[in-house]
Motif scaffolding. Structure first.
Motif, mmCIF file in Angstrom:
data_model
loop_
_atom_site.group_PDB
_atom_site.id
_atom_site.type_symbol
_atom_site.label_atom_id
_atom_site.label_comp_id
_atom_site.label_asym_id
_atom_site.label_seq_id
_atom_site.Cartn_x
_atom_site.Cartn_y
_atom_site.Cartn_z
ATOM 1 N N GLU A 85 -48.712 -61.662 64.293
ATOM 2 C CA GLU A 85 -47.947 -60.730 65.124
ATOM 3 C C GLU A 85 -48.274 -59.292 64.754
ATOM 4 O O GLU A 85 -48.394 -58.421 65.629
ATOM 5 C CB GLU A 85 -46.449 -60.996 64.984
ATOM 6 N N TYR A 86 -48.437 -59.025 63.458
ATOM 7 C CA TYR A 86 -48.863 -57.685 63.054
ATOM 8 C C TYR A 86 -50.264 -57.372 63.562
ATOM 9 O O TYR A 86 -50.562 -56.237 63.932
ATOM 10 C CB TYR A 86 -48.809 -57.513 61.531
ATOM 11 N N ALA A 87 -51.131 -58.378 63.589
ATOM 12 C CA ALA A 87 -52.486 -58.157 64.117
ATOM 13 C C ALA A 87 -52.410 -57.748 65.584
ATOM 14 O O ALA A 87 -53.075 -56.786 66.004
ATOM 15 C CB ALA A 87 -53.340 -59.407 63.936
ATOM 16 N N LEU A 88 -51.588 -58.452 66.363
ATOM 17 C CA LEU A 88 -51.419 -58.072 67.767
ATOM 18 C C LEU A 88 -50.759 -56.699 67.867
ATOM 19 O O LEU A 88 -51.124 -55.887 68.722
ATOM 20 C CB LEU A 88 -50.600 -59.123 68.514
ATOM 21 N N GLY A 89 -49.800 -56.426 66.982
ATOM 22 C CA GLY A 89 -49.167 -55.106 66.961
ATOM 23 C C GLY A 89 -50.152 -54.001 66.630
ATOM 24 O O GLY A 89 -50.093 -52.911 67.198
ATOM 25 N N ASP A 120 -53.463 -66.833 71.609
ATOM 26 C CA ASP A 120 -53.320 -68.284 71.485
ATOM 27 C C ASP A 120 -53.915 -68.735 70.161
ATOM 28 O O ASP A 120 -55.079 -68.440 69.875
ATOM 29 C CB ASP A 120 -54.028 -68.991 72.639
ATOM 30 N N LEU A 121 -53.113 -69.435 69.374
ATOM 31 C CA LEU A 121 -53.508 -69.876 68.041
ATOM 32 C C LEU A 121 -53.290 -71.387 67.931
ATOM 33 O O LEU A 121 -52.222 -71.880 68.265
ATOM 34 C CB LEU A 121 -52.662 -69.149 67.002
ATOM 35 N N ASP A 122 -54.300 -72.091 67.487
ATOM 36 C CA ASP A 122 -54.217 -73.533 67.227
ATOM 37 C C ASP A 122 -54.143 -73.700 65.713
ATOM 38 O O ASP A 122 -55.085 -73.339 65.004
ATOM 39 C CB ASP A 122 -55.457 -74.222 67.799
ATOM 40 N N ALA A 135 -59.699 -70.729 62.856
ATOM 41 C CA ALA A 135 -58.414 -70.506 62.193
ATOM 42 C C ALA A 135 -57.638 -69.404 62.906
ATOM 43 O O ALA A 135 -56.420 -69.366 62.853
ATOM 44 C CB ALA A 135 -58.627 -70.137 60.726
ATOM 45 N N GLY A 136 -58.339 -68.514 63.553
ATOM 46 C CA GLY A 136 -57.707 -67.378 64.220
ATOM 47 C C GLY A 136 -57.477 -67.619 65.692
ATOM 48 O O GLY A 136 -57.574 -68.744 66.192
ATOM 49 N N PHE A 137 -57.177 -66.542 66.396
ATOM 50 C CA PHE A 137 -56.901 -66.631 67.827
ATOM 51 C C PHE A 137 -58.100 -67.195 68.579
ATOM 52 O O PHE A 137 -59.245 -66.808 68.334
ATOM 53 C CB PHE A 137 -56.571 -65.253 68.410
ATOM 54 N N GLN A 138 -57.813 -68.075 69.523
ATOM 55 C CA GLN A 138 -58.850 -68.562 70.426
ATOM 56 C C GLN A 138 -59.006 -67.635 71.628
ATOM 57 O O GLN A 138 -60.065 -67.563 72.233
ATOM 58 C CB GLN A 138 -58.516 -69.979 70.936
ATOM 59 N N ASP A 139 -57.922 -66.950 71.961
ATOM 60 C CA ASP A 139 -57.941 -66.065 73.120
ATOM 61 C C ASP A 139 -56.845 -65.019 72.936
ATOM 62 O O ASP A 139 -55.756 -65.342 72.457
ATOM 63 C CB ASP A 139 -57.677 -66.873 74.403
ATOM 64 N N VAL A 140 -57.157 -63.785 73.292
ATOM 65 C CA VAL A 140 -56.173 -62.706 73.256
ATOM 66 C C VAL A 140 -56.222 -61.994 74.605
ATOM 67 O O VAL A 140 -57.302 -61.679 75.116
ATOM 68 C CB VAL A 140 -56.462 -61.697 72.116
#
Length: 183
Positions: A85-89, A120-122, A135-140
């Protein structure tokens, strides 16, 4: 569980003229500084973190402190936003800065700006269930809502400029050489 003081430092509202002056001054100052010596363009940021609680982290960035945690379902105390969430922030806040910076440079007006990011995170790789994925987001997905007097086409051109110049978007879009060491 509160691990840091629940203090939120409000950022004072500024007028459009004050914002324009700050942006112009910053651009002028950096252009002059870099023109004198190109090595002035090179910045190094240092942030440190200390484990607290179950899986929380107290982050120190210069004079600032903030907490990162996970929800209970991911072993956390849910005392703060999660790392992703901080990464998206970080992406959102960088977008706001760069939109304002280039709007000023291009003579466009932003009355209000709101940015939303979804990722989106799996978690299968995180938990060692399936090593084949990321390990990280597949799509932002980033959505920017701007109000102002300029045309939709002018704001779309601004968006294209921002995508080329936003440092945190660049972190998301391109691999960054990263090294680690256990000390």
């Amino acid at each position: 569980m509160t691990l840091l003081n629940d203090q939120f430092t409000a950022i004072a509202d500024v007028t459009a003229d004050e914002r324009a002056q700050r942006l112009t001054d910053a651009g002028t100052t950096w252009n002059e500084r870099i023109a004198r010596d190109t090595s002035n363009a090179q910045l190094t940021y240092k942030v440190t973190g200390r484990g607290v609680g179950s899986v929380g982290t107290e982050i120190r960035a210069g004079k600032h402190r903030f907490l990162v945690d996970e929800p209970a379902a991911l072993a956390g105390d849910d005392a703060a936003a999660s790392p992703v969430e901080y990464a998206l922030g970080a992406l959102i806040s960088c977008q706001v800065v760069v939109f304002r910076l280039y709007a000023q440079a291009l003579g466009l007006t932003i009355d209000d700006i709101e940015v939303t990011a979804e990722g989106d995170l799996d978690v299968r790789k995180l938990f060692g269930i399936d090593e084949s994925g990321r390990a990280g987001f597949q799509d932002v997905r980033v959505k920017v809502d701007i109000t102002g007097p300029n045309t939709a086409e002018e704001y779309e051109r601004l968006r294209a400029v921002v995508e080329e110049h936003c440092p945190v978007l660049d972190l998301f879009a391109n691999p960054v050489p990263t090294s680690g060491a256990l000390v």
